[in-house]
Design an enzyme around this catalytic site. Structure first.
Site, PDB file in Angstrom:
ATOM      1  N   GLY A  13       0.836  -1.213   0.000  1.00  0.00           N
ATOM      2  CA  GLY A  13       0.000   0.000   0.000  1.00  0.00           C
ATOM      3  C   GLY A  13       0.860   1.247   0.000  1.00  0.00           C
ATOM      4  N   ALA A  14       1.958   1.214  -0.760  1.00  0.00           N
ATOM      5  CA  ALA A  14       2.972   2.279  -0.672  1.00  0.00           C
ATOM      6  C   ALA A  14       2.893   3.287  -1.814  1.00  0.00           C
ATOM      7  CB  ALA A  14       4.364   1.653  -0.600  1.00  0.00           C
ATOM      8  N   ARG A  16       0.878   5.716  -1.812  1.00  0.00           N
ATOM      9  CA  ARG A  16       0.527   7.020  -1.214  1.00  0.00           C
ATOM     10  C   ARG A  16       0.467   6.879   0.314  1.00  0.00           C
ATOM     11  NH1 ARG A  16      -5.953   6.728  -2.797  1.00  0.00           N
ATOM     12  NH2 ARG A  16      -6.583   5.840  -0.809  1.00  0.00           N
ATOM     13  N   VAL A  64      -2.706  -7.596  -2.350  1.00  0.00           N
ATOM     14  CA  VAL A  64      -2.161  -8.416  -1.255  1.00  0.00           C
ATOM     15  C   VAL A  64      -3.131  -9.499  -0.776  1.00  0.00           C
ATOM     16  CG1 VAL A  64      -0.569  -6.633  -0.438  1.00  0.00           C
ATOM     17  CG2 VAL A  64      -2.871  -6.786   0.576  1.00  0.00           C
ATOM     18  N   SER A 142      -4.419   0.066  14.379  1.00  0.00           N
ATOM     19  CA  SER A 142      -5.082   1.383  14.410  1.00  0.00           C
ATOM     20  C   SER A 142      -5.629   1.616  15.803  1.00  0.00           C
ATOM     21  CB  SER A 142      -6.241   1.387  13.408  1.00  0.00           C
ATOM     22  OG  SER A 142      -7.069   2.512  13.618  1.00  0.00           O
ATOM     23  N   TYR A 154     -13.502  -2.873  10.396  1.00  0.00           N
ATOM     24  CA  TYR A 154     -12.126  -2.346  10.488  1.00  0.00           C
ATOM     25  C   TYR A 154     -11.555  -2.544  11.897  1.00  0.00           C
ATOM     26  CZ  TYR A 154      -8.456   1.269   9.814  1.00  0.00           C
ATOM     27  OH  TYR A 154      -7.270   1.963   9.709  1.00  0.00           O
ATOM     28  N   ALA A 155     -12.376  -2.292  12.920  1.00  0.00           N
ATOM     29  CA  ALA A 155     -11.908  -2.471  14.301  1.00  0.00           C
ATOM     30  C   ALA A 155     -11.526  -3.931  14.554  1.00  0.00           C
ATOM     31  CB  ALA A 155     -12.982  -2.021  15.287  1.00  0.00           C
ATOM     32  N   LYS A 158      -8.262  -4.630  12.689  1.00  0.00           N
ATOM     33  CA  LYS A 158      -7.093  -3.996  13.300  1.00  0.00           C
ATOM     34  C   LYS A 158      -6.767  -4.589  14.671  1.00  0.00           C
ATOM     35  CE  LYS A 158      -5.758  -1.189  10.078  1.00  0.00           C
ATOM     36  NZ  LYS A 158      -4.606  -1.604   9.255  1.00  0.00           N
TER      37      LYS A 158
END
Ligand SMILES: NC(=O)c1ccc[n+]([C@@H]2O[C@H](COP(=O)([O-])OP(=O)(O)OC[C@H]3O[C@@H](n4cnc5c(N)ncnc54)[C@H](O)[C@@H]3O)[C@@H](O)[C@H]2O)c1
Length: 253
Positions: A13-14, A16, A64, A142, A154-155, A158
């Site tokens: 994810g590089a 940006r 990925v 995160s 997402y939680a 992460k």
């Protein structure tokens, strides 16, 4: 590896944001960097920034979450740059919604990019690390791992990254490999810009409002996170493993 040989770092994810800042930072520390993102062409700015500063980098297009693409990408990186012994699992997406409105596909997408992606990338790179007797894996968690309204997918992903990290640390430590997790708070990137748009706020106002809730009274920059990642990937950090570092401008409750 000889002491003069360049270590090879892979940052996902590089194209940006945090990933791009991390790739640039690791290159400045003397690493040869594989800049991975979904679209190879999107990686060219990060690669150009690194090469303009005298560093070495290649652009690699890879989803990925796709097993075959990950295997092919890591094989190519090993052939073109050398054995990847530093891995930063940074690629990420948001599919925010309240639980009752969240689709199964939004759940799956977030799980696949963060967790399946980190798993596939770590599995593909670990063989090179074991052979080298050296490895550094950093997984992006995160502050949302502690729970965040509208981010049940997402939680969970992460928080999962933290358990994944601690288990990698336990399994791989005997091979000279460390695994740690960096958990950012609010960082100004396209990701938080998209969140501002979703909630109908201008990005400047959104950042200003977030800053009032942060002890250091500002939001973070991608470089703030790259600094923490650089520490964990350094040769000197070999006795630091299985840790989660919150980089959020203050403690989180
Ligand atoms: N920005 C924040 O406030 C913040 C806070 C905590 C954690 N994070 C985490 O940090 C990481 C980077 O976030 P960012 O803010 O720089 O995000 P961003 O959206 O600016 O960049 C993410 C990059 O990941 C890439 N990507 C997405 N899916 C991919 C896939 N399947 N394969 C390869 N690449 C893929 C995107 O194309 C993009 O270039 C993410 O894991 C994110 O969850 C960000």
């Amino acid at each position: 590896m000889s002491t003069t040989e360049q270590r090879v770092a892979v940052v996902t994810g590089a194209a940006r944001g945090i990933g791009a800042a991390t790739a640039v930072r690791l290159a400045a520390e003397g690493r040869a960097v594989a800049v991975i993102d979904l679209d190879e062409a999107a990686c060219k700015d990060t690669v150009a920034q690194i090469t303009a500063a005298g560093g070495k980098a290649i652009a690699v297009g890879c989803d990925v979450a796709d097993e075959a693409q990950v295997e092919a990408a890591v094989t190519r990186i090993a052939a073109e740059l050398g054995a990847p012994t530093i891995l930063v699992n940074n690629a990420g997406v948001l599919r925010d919604n309240l639980l009752f409105k969240m689709s199964a596909s939004d759940w799956d997408t977030v799980m696949n990019v963060h967790l399946r992606g980190a798993f596939l990338m770590s599995r593909a790179c670990q063989a090179h690390m074991v052979d080298a007797g050296f490895g550094r894996i950093v997984n992006l968690s995160s502050s949302s791992a502690l729970g965040n309204r509208g981010q049940v997918n997402y939680a969970a992903a992460k928080a999962g990254m933290q358990g994944f990290t601690k288990t990698l640390a336990k399994e791989l430590g005997k091979f000279g490999i460390t695994a740690n997790s960096v958990a950012p708070g609010f960082i100004a990137t396209e990701m938080t810009k998209a969140t501002a748009e979703r909630v109908g706020m201008g990005f400047e106002d959104f950042q200003a409002a977030a800053a009032t809730q942060i002890p250091v009274q500002r939001v973070g920059t991608p470089e703030d996170i790259a600094n923490a990642i650089a520490f964990f990937t350094g040769d000197a950090a070999g006795f630091v493993s299985g840790q989660v570092m919150y980089v959020a401008g203050g403690p989180l409750n």
